[in-house]
Structures are given as C-alpha cells and as structure tokens.
Design a protein around this motif. Sequence first.
Motif, mmCIF file in Angstrom:
data_model
loop_
_atom_site.group_PDB
_atom_site.id
_atom_site.type_symbol
_atom_site.label_atom_id
_atom_site.label_comp_id
_atom_site.label_asym_id
_atom_site.label_seq_id
_atom_site.Cartn_x
_atom_site.Cartn_y
_atom_site.Cartn_z
ATOM 1 N N ASP A 91 -11.105 -98.552 79.540
ATOM 2 C CA ASP A 91 -11.391 -97.101 79.453
ATOM 3 C C ASP A 91 -10.234 -96.263 80.013
ATOM 4 O O ASP A 91 -9.856 -95.244 79.415
ATOM 5 C CB ASP A 91 -12.679 -96.777 80.225
ATOM 6 N N ALA A 92 -9.678 -96.692 81.140
ATOM 7 C CA ALA A 92 -8.604 -95.905 81.754
ATOM 8 C C ALA A 92 -7.378 -95.825 80.852
ATOM 9 O O ALA A 92 -6.654 -94.823 80.866
ATOM 10 C CB ALA A 92 -8.229 -96.511 83.116
ATOM 11 N N VAL A 98 -7.611 -92.885 78.458
ATOM 12 C CA VAL A 98 -7.309 -91.629 79.135
ATOM 13 C C VAL A 98 -5.808 -91.491 79.390
ATOM 14 O O VAL A 98 -5.208 -90.433 79.166
ATOM 15 C CB VAL A 98 -8.089 -91.569 80.464
ATOM 16 N N GLN A 99 -5.214 -92.593 79.847
ATOM 17 C CA GLN A 99 -3.778 -92.593 80.153
ATOM 18 C C GLN A 99 -2.958 -92.245 78.905
ATOM 19 O O GLN A 99 -1.997 -91.472 78.976
ATOM 20 C CB GLN A 99 -3.413 -93.984 80.668
ATOM 21 N N ARG A 158 -3.273 -88.585 77.874
ATOM 22 C CA ARG A 158 -2.490 -87.702 78.749
ATOM 23 C C ARG A 158 -1.002 -88.029 78.720
ATOM 24 O O ARG A 158 -0.210 -87.355 79.391
ATOM 25 C CB ARG A 158 -3.013 -87.791 80.181
ATOM 26 N N LYS A 201 -7.139 -88.704 88.449
ATOM 27 C CA LYS A 201 -8.357 -87.967 88.137
ATOM 28 C C LYS A 201 -9.575 -88.806 88.490
ATOM 29 O O LYS A 201 -9.531 -90.028 88.523
ATOM 30 C CB LYS A 201 -8.382 -87.638 86.635
ATOM 31 N N ASP A 212 -12.566 -88.538 83.546
ATOM 32 C CA ASP A 212 -12.195 -89.466 82.488
ATOM 33 C C ASP A 212 -13.310 -89.577 81.464
ATOM 34 O O ASP A 212 -13.065 -89.570 80.254
ATOM 35 C CB ASP A 212 -11.920 -90.855 83.080
ATOM 36 N N SER A 213 -14.526 -89.669 81.958
ATOM 37 C CA SER A 213 -15.655 -89.818 81.056
ATOM 38 C C SER A 213 -15.797 -88.585 80.173
ATOM 39 O O SER A 213 -16.017 -88.690 78.960
ATOM 40 C CB SER A 213 -16.927 -90.055 81.867
#
Lengths: 301, 301, 301, 301
Positions: free
Chosen positions: B54-55, B58-59, B62, B70, B75-76
């Motif tokens: 999941d991270a 997001v990474q 961005r 964050k 993130d969610s």
Amino acid sequence: MPLTPDQIAEIEALRATPRPTLRAVSEGMEAHLYKAHEVLDHGFVRVIDYMGNDAAIVQAARVSYGAGTKKVNDDSGLIRYLMRHWHSTPFEMCELKLHVKLPIFVARQWIRHRTANVNEYSARYSIMDREFYIPEPQHLAAQSTVNNQGRGAVLEGAEAARVLEILKSDAARSYDHYEAMLSQDGQQGLARELARMNLPANIYTQWYWKVDLHNLFHFLRLRADAHAQYEIRIYAEAIAKVVADWVPVAYGAFEDYRMGGTTLSAKAMAVLKRRLAGETVTQEESGMSKGEWREFTEVWG
Amino acid sequence: MPLTPDQIAEIEALRATPRPTLRAVSEGMEAHLYKAHEVLDHGFVRVIDYMGNDAAIVQAARVSYGAGTKKVNDDSGLIRYLMRHWHSTPFEMCELKLHVKLPIFVARQWIRHRTANVNEYSARYSIMDREFYIPEPQHLAAQSTVNNQGRGAVLEGAEAARVLEILKSDAARSYDHYEAMLSQDGQQGLARELARMNLPANIYTQWYWKVDLHNLFHFLRLRADAHAQYEIRIYAEAIAKVVADWVPVAYGAFEDYRMGGTTLSAKAMAVLKRRLAGETVTQEESGMSKGEWREFTEVWG
Amino acid sequence: MPLTPDQIAEIEALRATPRPTLRAVSEGMEAHLYKAHEVLDHGFVRVIDYMGNDAAIVQAARVSYGAGTKKVNDDSGLIRYLMRHWHSTPFEMCELKLHVKLPIFVARQWIRHRTANVNEYSARYSIMDREFYIPEPQHLAAQSTVNNQGRGAVLEGAEAARVLEILKSDAARSYDHYEAMLSQDGQQGLARELARMNLPANIYTQWYWKVDLHNLFHFLRLRADAHAQYEIRIYAEAIAKVVADWVPVAYGAFEDYRMGGTTLSAKAMAVLKRRLAGETVTQEESGMSKGEWREFTEVWG
Amino acid sequence: MPLTPDQIAEIEALRATPRPTLRAVSEGMEAHLYKAHEVLDHGFVRVIDYMGNDAAIVQAARVSYGAGTKKVNDDSGLIRYLMRHWHSTPFEMCELKLHVKLPIFVARQWIRHRTANVNEYSARYSIMDREFYIPEPQHLAAQSTVNNQGRGAVLEGAEAARVLEILKSDAARSYDHYEAMLSQDGQQGLARELARMNLPANIYTQWYWKVDLHNLFHFLRLRADAHAQYEIRIYAEAIAKVVADWVPVAYGAFEDYRMGGTTLSAKAMAVLKRRLAGETVTQEESGMSKGEWREFTEVWG
C-alpha cells in the motif's frame, strides 16, 4: 547537487532497515537500492524496487515449482539460448522500478517506450523546481553536416559562450516569470496548469518508471546506442550498469547478442559470403543503396 | 492432490530461508509466498513474487524520495481518492507473479487479458500430465433458459451420471491414445506438438503469470463477477483473497468502488432522480430497452 | 471445404458493391478483400479490412499534410531506411483486419501475440461446428531426435495409419458426446460452457484478428520461420502473401532485413572478421557454446 | 491561421479524388477526411484515415462472414449491450488515424494514453515553427482555491495584461534565441537536438495519432471530462464530434453509459437505497469521507 539533506536522510533511513523476505533476492541490486546515481548536472537514477534475478528467468522458462536444482552453468546456457532465439517472455518475469530526475526534452523521448508504468511529478498540482539542464562545454555541439539528426564538432570560443549565456539567461528569466505569474502577492496568481507553459524543455521533471526486463533491454538497445542523443544515452548507460549488477548472466547475454552484435540483411549476408569465398564485391553489385553500403562498410570494411 | 512430495519439499525449502532485503515488504504477502492455494480438483494458485505494498502506491503517487512521513490515515484517503477518480498509474506500481495450474478452457479465457506476462508449460517441448477437470456434481449445470451464455439448474439423476461418465471416459481414452501415439515402443513416436491435439480442453496446463495491480483489479472485476463462468471465477476469488492480504487498503477501495459498486447510464440516473423526487417511472418512460430495464430493476427494485 | 453456399454468397455480395472513398487505397489489397484463402483442411484467412498503404508509411514518417510530392524512388529508400534502423512507429500506421478459421492448438500459440485485437467465436454462447484438423500423411511426423520442440521423419505404414485412425475416431466420438451432452431430447442439456470442455484441441475455432503492420511483421518473423510449428507457419505464409500485395515496398524491406537476414552476436562478428582476414577459427577459440557454434556454422559454413 | 495555402491545396487535392473501395465505409466520416478542425489559436485535428463503422462492431461481435442481415434495430441493441457490459473487444475493431497540431504541454498529457500509435514531428531532425499557444483572455484563470489541480476565477485588469505580456514576450524571445543558436551565419550553428531545449512548453508540435475506438472512448471519457485541463478538453471535444459522425450508434451508447452516466460505490448505493426508502442519511452515517460526500451530493443533492 540533486538531493537535499532531507532527501539524503530519507534515503539513508530506507537503507538502514533491512527486513526478512522469502522472495528471490539479487545481492547486486540490494547494494543499489534507493541510492542516487547522478546523471547530467541535476539528474539522477534511483532503484526503488526490483522483482526477480537470473534464477527467476530460468524458473519461469521451466514453469517450475522451486528454485531448481540445475547447475549455474545450465542456467547460463539456457538464458543465452533464450536471448539468442528471441524467447522474450522469461525476461518479462523480472521487473524494475526507478525514480528518475531528467530534463523534459529527455522525458519526451523516453515516454515513447510505451510498455512501462509511469507516475510523473505533476505541474498542474505542484510548483516545479528551479533546475535546468545546461550542457557542459564538451557537449555543446554543432549540427552534424552529414546526419540530419546528429551532432558534429564541439562549439568553441565566442559561439560557445554565447549559446551558454542564452541558455542560462533564458532559463532564469522564464523561471522568474513563472514565479511572478504564480505569485499571490497582491494578485490572484495564475493557475499552475497554465503558468507551466512558460517553462523551457530543459527544466527538470521527475518520475517513477517501472518496466520489465525484456522491455528494459529494448530501451537500452535503442537508447544506449551511439545514434541516441547524448542526454538520454547517459541515462541509459547509468541504468545498464545497474542491470549488470542485478542480472549479470542475462545482461551478459544481452551485451553479446544485442549491444555488441549486429543484424545483416539478406543482401549483406550475400556480400559477406562472397567475400569469404575470396571475391571482391562493389556497391553496385551488392544491390545496396549508397547509404546502406556506407553503413555496411563502416562495420565490415 | 495437486502437488507431489518433491514439489512440496521444494516449496518448504523456499519458505525455510528468509533473506534480508531493503525493498518494501508486505507481511501479509510473505505468509502466502510459494504456498499452493487449491482450486477446482487439480488446480492451484501460488504466489511466486510480488513488488510493492500500500505504501508504494502512495509513494509513487507523490513521486517522493522516501517512504513518506504522512499518517496511515492520509495514505488511506489518498488511495481511495485515486481509485474513485480512476487514477490508475499509482496502482500499476505494484506487481504480482503467480504460478497457476488450470484447465485449458479456463486458460483460454484468462489469456484474453493481454496486459500481463505469461510463461506457459509447453506441450511442444514436454509431455502433458494425466490430469483433467471433472466438475463436482453441484457444478454440473444445464444451459440457462434465459441467458445464452449462462447456467441454469443443476443436472440430476441419470443425466448427471451420464455426463460425468462421458467426461471421465473420454478424458481417459484421449490420454491413453495420446500416450500411445507418443510411445516409441516399436515405433517412431508421433511428435509431441502433434499428439497434443488429441487432448480435450479440460486437461490441466500451468503457467507463470505476472501482472500489475491495476490490471489485476480489472481482471478481478470481470472474472470474480457473478456473470463469469464458475471455473474461472473460483480462481479470481482465490487471487482476491491473496490481494486483500497484500494491499489491504487498496483492496478495500477496490471492493467499495468496483466490486461492490455499480455504474449508472444517463437514463438510469434520470430515473433514480425522478424516483427520489417521489415519482413512479415505467420502463416505457425510462427510455431503456426491456433488457436494460430488467437489469436496472434487479439492482434498484 | 470451409465455406457454405450461403457464406460464399455473402462474400460475393460484399465484393460486388464498390463504394467511393477518399481514404488511401491499396489496389493489391482490394483484390483480396473478403475472399477465403484456404489453409489446412478446414481453415482459412480472409481480409476483412485494411488501413493504409506504402504511401501512408511515408506520410506518417514525415508528419505531412498531403500525400507528398516525392518520387516513388525516395519513398522506397525511406521505407528501407526506417526498417533498417528499427524505426517502427511509421509501420504502426497501417492496420489489417482478418477473419481466420484455425484449430484451437494453433489459436493458443497465435494469441500469445498480445499487441492485437481479437474477437473469437464463443463456445459459451454458441455450439461449435463438427470440424477437426486431421493432418495430411506428409505432415504426420515423428518427434525430432535432436530438437525437443521439433519434428523428425514422416511416419509410415502401420504407425501412420494407427495415428490417423486415433485422431479421426477420437474427434468423432468427442463431438458425438458433446452433442449428446447438449441435447435437450428428454433431458435438460448440459450448459454449453461446460460441454465444450470435452472437445479436443484440433477442433476449429474462428476469430476476427486486427493488428498493425509493425506487430504483424513481428508475428510473421516468428511464425513464418522454419522453427515454427508447421500448422501455424502455413497461416503465416498465407498472410505474408497478402501483405506482399498490400504494401509491396514495406514487405520487400521486411524480406530483405528480417526474413532473409540474420543477427550476429559480438562473438560471431569477431569470428567472421577473423575469417575475412584469412584465419581459421575453431569452436573453442570462438567463445561460443557447441549449440551456438552449430547454429553459426549452419549459416556460415 | 493554422494552414498555409500550400497545405490547403494539398488537402483539397486529396478530397477531390474519390476512389472505389470494397471496404466498409462511413459516410459521416468521409465528409471529415483531411479537413482541419481548428482548435485553440494555432492547433487542429484532421482525420487522415479510419477503419470500420457501426456495422463492423456488430460483425466482429458475431464473428460473421458477411455484413449480416439483421435489422439496424438489432444492431443498435447489441452495441448498447456490449457497451453496458464492458465487452470492449468489438469496439477495438474500429480504428482512427488523426493528424493533430497541439502545444507541447498538451502533448505531454495526451501521450500518457499508451495504447495508441504515434509519429511526432522531430525537433532533432527539423526546425520547429514559430507558433505558440497564447490563451484567450477568458481562459486566463487563477489557481483554484479548492482544487489543487484546477482553475478558479478569470484573471482581470493589470494582472491579466501582465501575464499575457510575459507569455508573448518570453515566447518571442525564446524563439529568437532558438534561431540565433541554430544560425550558421558566421558560426557553426548549434545542433537542433540541443537548441530545442530553449523552447517553452506552449510551442506547437504535431503528430499522427492512431487509436482503436475502445481506447479512444477511454481517452474521451478522461479528457472530455470537466476535470480535464481546458486546453486538452477542447481537443477531446473536437474529436468527439467527429466520432459521433463516424459511428453514431456506438457514440450514442458511449454518451449514455459513459459520458452522461456515473459510477456509484457500495456506500453510495446504500445511501441511495435508504433515500429511496424515505430515509434521510447524513455524511457520518454514510461511511464516506467529507470529500467523497461532497462529490456525491454534487450529483445527487
């Protein structure tokens, strides 16, 4: 210098915390993870993640249950066989994710390789950094007089100085104006998605780029080639070094069969066979055009 | 039972040797690596490798240098925003590699998803195993009387028995004949690439299949759907469980916006708005065809 | 015979009604439109539509406004240059749509070429025809003793007769049983999506297949090659003839640079250069493996 | 004015010479062929070629031999069914080739749609024209205060004048300097592949762009959407008009199910069902985030 202290600290933090995994690991690639390999004056290539290694290519080619019990020797022979006979799917089983910082005119060539995943920094959403590619003097070349899309001699003296001065001052001015248009000091501030149109193609952007090994080899073959523009070739060369550490056997096969090899047309094969039989063949007899003959003799004399 | 003792031993050996990595790790996925999740009577799904978590989504969204500071909460929200607004590229930054054993008629539906990498067991090169899909009695259904590509009631009694008998005996005979044609006992033995043509579509094949998370979600949306044929849907459901452990936040968004959600045409929106305003709308007034109206009222009453 | 009188009448009707268009036209291709080129015992290839011609390749390469005023001679040189230097995008500007009838085991190789659009006849929705590929005697070959995925000598006498008898009777029986399971005479009738699993891989299916010229050339290079299985190669050869009439200049360049040409590894280049200089080079000195050396000497002696 | 007299003459010549073809024809599209539809201040969209029409979608879906004998009514119902149930492959059987002139910052968004074929004017090989996009006053908008990637109010007065003045003078200066660097008057002249880096992102480029109808619909859904940047949306709208004339039935289905329709999450469906049952539901009860609730109530009140 491409990275700020904060960015360096983030990278060091990521490199400080190994975790256990059951996945295939490439020791050569672990050494590269997250580090910034500098390219051009402000650019870089960073490995963010990878999937697979040489053994994973073999495992997929054999559709096997485990890592296999064959000797390294057999694996190497199989990988070379796959490369020689254009069996591309086992190479697609490895995947690489990079973080790249690059000038926009380089990004526009790069993005033409469609079989990849991309997330680019958004100039609609965010403000661009004040970083422009300014060539080093030895890369400031004249238009080639023989090749419509190539470079000739390096510029010198007043002409070189004038070109550098133009590139620097236009970059600075366009960025000053970009900021002035965005500014909300006593005004509304132009939308970012509009203001960006004033920025020249040598400003740096950045993206995450993810690609499988087969398509990466195709990218490297075209972009690490002598005919590629220097400013993208140097990125391709930086990536090639990383790939050599990641999948050394596959990379060795790629170097032998693709980068170091060549293709011959039916006409070129016929000429070589006649030469091997002791004949002398002229361009007229070869059936090749003048341009083709020139390219042929550059390689074969 | 899909796996031999040797295969189980290979899998256990792979699971016994964790190694350190600096890459992003998904604990939920490490628990699945290499294990065979049984599907149908002889099939399975095994996770061979994965990239990202999941991270990592997001990474990439961005285009950031590190793992980010964050909160999980942010993130969610970002992942759900990306899913809601069809921003697909950050999901492409995760990659999954599976080893799947499946009947050929399922494989032929599956392969239509083109944005994936595949290495299939070669029946030109190797001899196929004697393993055929024979449906369990509760899945032996009649042709639907309302849907040209669907199933109706479960067959019973003599008809069910006769169908099972045909499937079993034809599979056995075709494989006996396959072996007889290949045999070199006192004969040359037919080429494998020819002999395979005698084998029916319920024989099992296997492949390595690698796909990014965005395209995997697309596969799951179509194949874990109630309209998909049962024999591929059960593979999609097995994969969905694995994905839920791999990227729980992204999978949650997928469930809410794709699997559990629906699409409305302009006409359907107009009907719902009129209903919300207290009106009663008939099929004729809706502008929808009868089939469309039936599908609409199945969801909305 | 692959076509029914009704189908032939439909084709003749389509060929009887030319209409005016302002688009680029290929006279060579108009002559092929809709006609069935027979392949194997029940298969065919039919051109359904095409986009572009040789001039369209040139027009796209030049990003020009009109058809151009250059001479045919210049166009031919440019097309050969593009092919020689792997500039693939102008060839992507031509598109071909085919209707193909082919055995399922051929379809399963064919579909691995992912960069194409496909609509296949659905055995979930419709009932398959009773048509199976039965090889002609001269194509009934033994397994190769030197190549794990190739053919050796043609089978003869009793072995050949027995193989043909098996293929014919198993096909007939499996289709009889397919019909029996589907039948609703005094029973419910098994769902079509299930009954189809009893049919062997030599039954014929059909599809619409659409591909651009660059990817079609890639298909032809792999499938019209001597290493491809005969049953797909003969389809590739039928298509190649059509392409030669459609874009004769591009096809000529393809024949010279791809089909008739060869690739050399760095090691192979080094050997050839030493031979041209009068040296004799052994396998050991070449750095090639035995298999590689054998492939090399098959071409170069 | 985007076209020169020579270019207009070339286009008229192409439109003056209809030729017979046996292929499927779309009368609506013939009327558009080669004509320049003006977009922005110097851009355009021109149809160069097309393959297929509404009937071709139906023919491929049915894998039929001829044009079919079904009524138009049936065809329309089938096309709407295919669109509603996401059967995308029949739409892939139509293909469109465009010639587009567009600012580079628009081209950079556009190229992210990877499933298309592109030939772009090369600034390595050729010299760029002196044409820049300068927004009309009503499109000179401030940054949105609520949407990080959107526009707010139109700029007025001195701020608008200053922005326009910057964009115009920077464009002119950067092009003057581009020419000065390229010039060989008393100097060598910088390589074109380097000089181009001084040009800002509002300079016009042009390309041939070829795409199938399914992927074109996906492009239109994202780029003709209200969230898309105005400067690409206006291109999408120009293309949408052309598509409506080319395949009116398919375009109608696209408008109803995609452009005019909406998607609902599981949570949104639950809220609507409760509302239909007469309940009032608050954001807290809905399970949606504030942003999601705002988007939901914008549509449903």
